[in-house]
Write an enzyme that holds these catalytic residues in place. Structure first.
Site, PDB file in Angstrom:
ATOM      1  N   HIS A 159      -7.995  -3.360   4.071  1.00  0.00           N
ATOM      2  CA  HIS A 159      -7.556  -1.966   3.917  1.00  0.00           C
ATOM      3  C   HIS A 159      -8.251  -1.321   2.715  1.00  0.00           C
ATOM      4  CE1 HIS A 159      -4.765   1.417   3.196  1.00  0.00           C
ATOM      5  NE2 HIS A 159      -4.771   0.997   1.949  1.00  0.00           N
ATOM      6  N   ASN A 160      -8.261  -2.019   1.578  1.00  0.00           N
ATOM      7  CA  ASN A 160      -8.899  -1.479   0.380  1.00  0.00           C
ATOM      8  C   ASN A 160     -10.398  -1.277   0.593  1.00  0.00           C
ATOM      9  OD1 ASN A 160      -6.538  -1.339  -1.042  1.00  0.00           O
ATOM     10  ND2 ASN A 160      -6.934  -3.133  -2.308  1.00  0.00           N
ATOM     11  N   GLU A 204     -10.835   1.854   2.544  1.00  0.00           N
ATOM     12  CA  GLU A 204     -10.499   3.005   1.694  1.00  0.00           C
ATOM     13  C   GLU A 204     -11.609   3.276   0.676  1.00  0.00           C
ATOM     14  OE1 GLU A 204      -6.289   4.349   0.177  1.00  0.00           O
ATOM     15  OE2 GLU A 204      -7.017   2.649  -1.020  1.00  0.00           O
ATOM     16  N   LYS A 250      -4.546  -6.449   3.261  1.00  0.00           N
ATOM     17  CA  LYS A 250      -4.610  -5.449   2.196  1.00  0.00           C
ATOM     18  C   LYS A 250      -6.026  -5.352   1.638  1.00  0.00           C
ATOM     19  CE  LYS A 250      -3.447  -2.619  -1.121  1.00  0.00           C
ATOM     20  NZ  LYS A 250      -3.410  -1.202  -0.918  1.00  0.00           N
ATOM     21  N   SER A 283       0.841  -1.187   0.000  1.00  0.00           N
ATOM     22  CA  SER A 283       0.000   0.000   0.000  1.00  0.00           C
ATOM     23  C   SER A 283       0.878   1.239   0.000  1.00  0.00           C
ATOM     24  CB  SER A 283      -0.903  -0.011   1.239  1.00  0.00           C
ATOM     25  OG  SER A 283      -1.821   1.053   1.180  1.00  0.00           O
TER      26      SER A 283
END
Length: 176
Positions: free
Chosen positions: A95-96, A99, A92, A38
Site C-alpha cells: 500500500h505504501n 501511495e 501495508k 492506514s
C-alpha cells in the site's frame, strides 16, 4: 507476559521482523499479531484501515474489538484477516509503495505544469513545459479529481496548490 497472552504490534513493522518476533514468542506460548494500519489524520479521527496478520485463532479473539475501531464505510468495516504473521505488514508495505509512487507522479506532474523558467535548487535556470499558475494547477487537479483520478492525494494537492498565504498575504503557501 505469560502463556496465552496476545501481543498486537500496530507499528507498521517490516514484515520479516513480525515473523521473527512471532517465532521468538511461540515457544513461550505468547501469540503475536503484526498489523498494518492506514488512514493518517482521517483514520485517527474516524477509524483506520486495519490489516492484521497472525494466527487465525488470535485474530478471532480480537476481531470484535478491531471491527469497532476500524473505519466504517458503506459496505462494512475496514478490517479483514490478512493471513499468517507478516501478511498484514506486507500488505501495508505494498500500500505504501503504491501511495509513494502516486506522490512521485503528482510531484512530476507539478514540475511539468508549474511556471516556466524557475531557478532550481542548484541555482541553474530550468525551463518547465506548461507554465501554469498555482490557481490554474489547483483547478486542473480539482478537475482530475472529478474523474478517473479521484483520490485523496489528488484532492489535497488541489487544495494545497490553491491555499493562499494568510499570514503575509503574499502568494501561495506552496511557494515558500
Amino acid at each position: 507476559m505469560e502463556e496465552g497472552d496476545l501481543i498486537i504490534d500496530g507499528g507498521n513493522e517490516w514484515f520479516p521482523n513480525s515473523v521473527r518476533r512471532a517465532e521468538e514468542l511461540k515457544p513461550k506460548g505468547i501469540n503475536f499479531i503484526g498489523m498494518g494500519i492506514s488512514g493518517g489524520e482521517e483514520g485517527a479521527r474516524n477509524g483506520p484501515s486495519l490489516m492484521p496478520g497472525g494466527p487465525k485463532e488470535s485474530y478471532d479473539i480480537i476481531a470484535p474489538i478491531l471491527t469497532k475501531c476500524a473505519a466504517q464505510v458503506s459496505d462494512g468495516e475496514c478490517v479483514a484477516y490478512c493471513g499468517p504473521v507478516g501478511s498484514g505488514n506486507y500488505i501495508k508495505m505494498v500500500h505504501n509503495g503504491i501511495e509513494y509512487a502516486d506522490m512521485q507522479l503528482i510531484g512530476e506532474v507539478y514540475s511539468v505544469l508549474k511556471v516556466c523558467c524557475q531557478d532550481n535548487i542548484r541555482g541553474m535556470l530550468e525551463r518547465d513545459v506548461v507554465g501554469m499558475s498555482n490557481d490554474e494547477m489547483a483547478a486542473q487537479f480539482a478537475k482530475w479529481n472529478e474523474g478517473d483520478l479521484d483520490s485523496y492525494l489528488i484532492e489535497i494537492t488541489s487544495k494545497i496548490l490553491a491555499k493562499k498565504d494568510d499570514v503575509t498575504g503574499k502568494g501561495h503557501v506552496v511557494d515558500y
